[in-house]
Design an enzyme around this catalytic site. Structure first.
Site, PDB file in Angstrom:
ATOM      1  CG  HIS A 107      44.050  33.901  49.244  1.00  0.00           C
ATOM      2  ND1 HIS A 107      44.895  34.355  48.572  1.00  0.00           N
ATOM      3  CD2 HIS A 107      44.581  32.873  49.866  1.00  0.00           C
ATOM      4  CE1 HIS A 107      46.145  34.467  48.506  1.00  0.00           C
ATOM      5  NE2 HIS A 107      45.772  32.975  49.488  1.00  0.00           N
ATOM      6  CB  CYS A 115      27.645  33.293  61.400  1.00  0.00           C
ATOM      7  SG  CYS A 115      26.731  32.789  63.048  1.00  0.00           S
ATOM      8  CG  ASN A 203      52.574  37.851  36.529  1.00  0.00           C
ATOM      9  OD1 ASN A 203      51.234  38.328  36.858  1.00  0.00           O
ATOM     10  ND2 ASN A 203      53.863  38.781  37.126  1.00  0.00           N
ATOM     11  CD  GLU A 205      56.797  43.234  38.035  1.00  0.00           C
ATOM     12  OE1 GLU A 205      56.429  44.307  37.222  1.00  0.00           O
ATOM     13  OE2 GLU A 205      56.130  43.694  38.808  1.00  0.00           O
TER      14      GLU A 205
HETATM   15  N1  APR Z   1      48.277  41.320  33.384  1.00  0.00           N
HETATM   16  C1  APR Z   1      49.061  40.438  33.892  1.00  0.00           C
HETATM   17  N2  APR Z   1      50.400  40.601  35.192  1.00  0.00           N
HETATM   18  C2  APR Z   1      49.403  41.338  35.861  1.00  0.00           C
HETATM   19  C3  APR Z   1      48.837  43.167  35.965  1.00  0.00           C
HETATM   20  C4  APR Z   1      47.759  42.252  33.928  1.00  0.00           C
HETATM   21  N3  APR Z   1      47.090  43.896  33.825  1.00  0.00           N
HETATM   22  N4  APR Z   1      49.187  44.292  35.925  1.00  0.00           N
HETATM   23  C5  APR Z   1      49.658  43.524  37.087  1.00  0.00           C
HETATM   24  N5  APR Z   1      49.926  42.031  37.299  1.00  0.00           N
HETATM   25  C6  APR Z   1      51.048  41.509  37.987  1.00  0.00           C
HETATM   26  C7  APR Z   1      52.134  42.154  38.927  1.00  0.00           C
HETATM   27  O1  APR Z   1      53.142  42.060  37.998  1.00  0.00           O
HETATM   28  C8  APR Z   1      51.909  41.491  39.796  1.00  0.00           C
HETATM   29  O2  APR Z   1      53.155  40.149  39.484  1.00  0.00           O
HETATM   30  O3  APR Z   1      49.793  40.584  38.936  1.00  0.00           O
HETATM   31  C9  APR Z   1      51.039  40.338  40.436  1.00  0.00           C
HETATM   32  C10 APR Z   1      49.964  41.376  41.288  1.00  0.00           C
HETATM   33  O4  APR Z   1      51.039  40.228  42.076  1.00  0.00           O
HETATM   34  P1  APR Z   1      50.265  40.475  43.777  1.00  0.00           P
HETATM   35  O5  APR Z   1      49.882  41.999  43.561  1.00  0.00           O
HETATM   36  O6  APR Z   1      51.432  40.262  44.807  1.00  0.00           O
HETATM   37  O7  APR Z   1      48.588  39.868  43.771  1.00  0.00           O
HETATM   38  P2  APR Z   1      48.890  37.772  44.771  1.00  0.00           P
HETATM   39  O8  APR Z   1      50.005  37.821  43.966  1.00  0.00           O
HETATM   40  O9  APR Z   1      47.507  37.921  43.809  1.00  0.00           O
HETATM   41  O10 APR Z   1      49.041  38.413  45.637  1.00  0.00           O
HETATM   42  C11 APR Z   1      48.912  36.854  46.639  1.00  0.00           C
HETATM   43  O11 APR Z   1      48.389  38.061  49.194  1.00  0.00           O
HETATM   44  O12 APR Z   1      48.153  40.355  49.592  1.00  0.00           O
HETATM   45  C12 APR Z   1      47.455  38.797  49.479  1.00  0.00           C
HETATM   46  O13 APR Z   1      45.947  37.782  49.974  1.00  0.00           O
HETATM   47  C13 APR Z   1      46.476  38.429  49.087  1.00  0.00           C
HETATM   48  O14 APR Z   1      45.956  37.182  47.993  1.00  0.00           O
HETATM   49  C14 APR Z   1      46.869  38.048  47.948  1.00  0.00           C
HETATM   50  C15 APR Z   1      48.121  37.341  47.576  1.00  0.00           C
END
Ligand code: APR
Length: 237
Positions: A107, A115, A203, A205
């Site tokens: 990403h 640029c 993860n 959850e």
């Molecule tokens: N340890 C493990 N997991 C965690 C922790 C932690 N300390 N804290 C949060 N999480 C988990 C949450 O439960 C959730 O399932 O990490 C996940 C984060 O999910 P998102 O916020 O959706 O992030 P991500 O999956 O990386 O999003 C993917 O979405 O918005 C776009 O480009 C953006 O790269 C991003 C993509």
């Protein structure tokens, strides 16, 4: 995992304990902006100043955070294996600062800017690169405006050919800290599973695609990964 082809995909959850907010945990707002309102080419065209200030704030934050034990554990895992690929959805540089190299940022990245004329990216993290004024490239005779080197909603993720090749070939596929909301990243575990790989989740959850994982470890990555990596490096299964 010794002797196996291992691919790890990380998401915002691995950087949460470093103090970088995830996207969907607490209402998904960033400085009171919905990501969908600032992380799009349309937003950049409509109000480049708003988008630029949003990303400059996130780039400045990189100087205030540091890698956590989860980032360091993945660097150790890579050290201990012969065939390892780290793919991340994250745009921070905490994997690199935690000791990982050859990180595949699907990403984009906050430390580089792109640029608008040539499409080339350059690292621009000196203090003078972090104010809210627009910056100009150093690659064109007529310096052009630089944009965030981020894959916005509606844009193609980067390095997908290499990513699919690694996931198609892997024998173990591990996801750390991702909610499984965003494609194509959320699909990778299904591709790995279809090719017969063992799929592992770490993860906080259960994510949307939890059913695709053979092994699920629920908890904080910074607390779980160091112990898991020790086990993975000591066993041969
Ligand atoms: N340890 C493990 N997991 C965690 C922790 C932690 N300390 N804290 C949060 N999480 C988990 C949450 O439960 C959730 O399932 O990490 C996940 C984060 O999910 P998102 O916020 O959706 O992030 P991500 O999956 O990386 O999003 C993917 O979405 O918005 C776009 O480009 C953006 O790269 C991003 C993509």
């Amino acid at each position: 995992m010794q002797g196996k082809r291992v691919v790890v995909l990380t998401g915002a959850g691995i950087s949460a304990e470093s103090g970088i907010r995830t996207f969907r945990d607490d209402g998904g707002l960033w400085e009171n902006h919905r990501l969908e309102d600032v992380a799009t080419p349309e937003a950049w065209r409509a109000d480049p100043g708003l988008v630029w200030r949003f990303y400059q704030a996130r780039r400045r934050q990189l100087n205030e955070v540091k890698p956590n034990p989860a980032h360091e554990a993945l660097a150790q895992l890579a050290e201990g294996l012969d065939n390892f690929t780290l793919i991340t959805q994250n745009v921070d540089d905490l994997h690199e600062r935690g000791g990982s190299s050859d990180v595949v940022h699907m990403h984009g990245q906050l430390v580089t800017l792109r640029c608008e004329a040539s499409g080339r990216s350059e690292v621009r993290m000196s203090d003078s690169d972090l104010s809210d004024t627009f910056l100009r490239c150093s690659c064109c005779v007529e310096p052009a405006r630089l944009r965030p080197d981020i894959v916005w909603f509606g844009e193609m993720p980067m390095h997908m050919e290499a990513i699919y090749a690694a996931v198609d070939a892997c024998e173990v596929f591990v996801v750390v800290g991702s909610s499984g909301h965003v494609y194509p990243a959320a699909d990778l575990v299904h591709i790995a599973k279809a090719n017969g790989a063992r799929t592992v989740l770490v993860n906080a959850e259960a994510p949307l695609n939890v059913e695709a994982f053979d092994e699920v470890h629920l908890g904080k990555a910074g607390e779980l990964l160091p112990g898991l990596v020790e086990t993975w490096l000591s066993d041969n299964e």
